[in-house]
Design a protein around this motif. Structure first.
Motif: not given
Length: 253
Positions: A214-228
């Motif tokens: 997700p970081a490589k793809r700049n997938d902010s939706t997945t990143i925020e979901a992981h952090l939550e």
């Protein structure tokens, strides 16, 4: 045949003893250890000494102790003008006492006492003060390894820092992954093929080309979901830091 004395009884010392014992070109004449019983399972007990004054003549002396002990151990050696090397990735060649000819015999690998090592694939990083001594180290290294490199102290320091990132830090991330799996009753073994494939890819690809996620793809939706989803603040901080580093790296391209 090259006659060797090994000074130390830790992981590196024990693995070197096992490797040299298998070589027809090497004779281990002695091993120095404060605690003889620590080496009883890897070499003939009669070859183990615990007094520096008992050390006999050899072609090469390998100090395989902790970095902080190298200087003091080398000072206590009761002889001069012989080839003495250490096995550290971080310590300079200058750490050794100047009364002897100095060198470095650094096996770049992670060592655990319970895990056997195939030394034929271990990179051996060598340094010496003159050509003759380097050739001695090279001969010894080639008797156990097919990967021998001349590496000076500055280059070795760079290698050691890099090794901390690719080995120690990576292993810590495995531990975090295992903790998350355990917390949610997921078997960690499900991740093992992914870990293996990640390591296999960089045999043929540069790490920057092998990067996915997700970081490589700049997938902010997945990143925020992981952090939550993460409840451990340390895990969250590591996730954020690594995500930012991958994204910043992408911006440089």
């Amino acid at each position: 045949m090259t006659r060797i004395t090994i000074i130390g009884s830790g992981n590196v010392a024990q693995h070197l003893i096992k490797a040299f014992t298998k070589s027809d070109a090497i004779e281990i004449v002695q091993v120095f250890s404060r605690k003889k019983e620590a080496l009883a399972s890897v070499i003939n007990f009669e070859k183990i000494v615990s007094d520096f004054e008992e050390i006999i003549e050899a072609d090469l002396y390998i100090i395989a102790v902790s970095d902080k002990a190298i200087s003091e151990v080398s000072k206590q050696l009761p002889f001069q003008n012989r080839i003495v090397v250490h096995t550290s990735g971080a310590a300079s060649i200058e750490t050794l006492d100047p009364k002897n000819r100095k060198g470095v015999f650094y096996p770049l690998q992670t060592f655990s006492k319970s895990k056997a090592i195939d030394f034929s694939t271990v990179p051996m990083c060598l340094e010496a003060e003159n050509t003759f001594d380097f050739r001695v180290l090279e001969t010894v290294a080639k008797s156990i390894s097919n990967a021998v490199f001349p590496i000076n102290s500055d280059q070795r320091k760079a290698l050691h820092v890099s090794a901390v990132f690719v080995n120690n830090f990576t292993n810590h991330l495995y531990q975090i992954g295992q903790e998350i799996c355990t917390e949610h009753q997921v078997p960690f073994e499900v991740l093992r093929p992914l870990i293996q494939e990640t390591a296999e890819k960089i045999k043929t690809l540069d790490p920057i080309d092998a990067q996915t996620g997700p970081a490589k793809r700049n997938d902010s939706t997945t990143i925020e979901a992981h952090l939550e989803y993460l409840t451990n603040e340390n895990q969250k901080n590591i996730y954020k830091l690594l995500t930012q580093s991958i994204q910043d790296n992408g911006k440089k391209l």
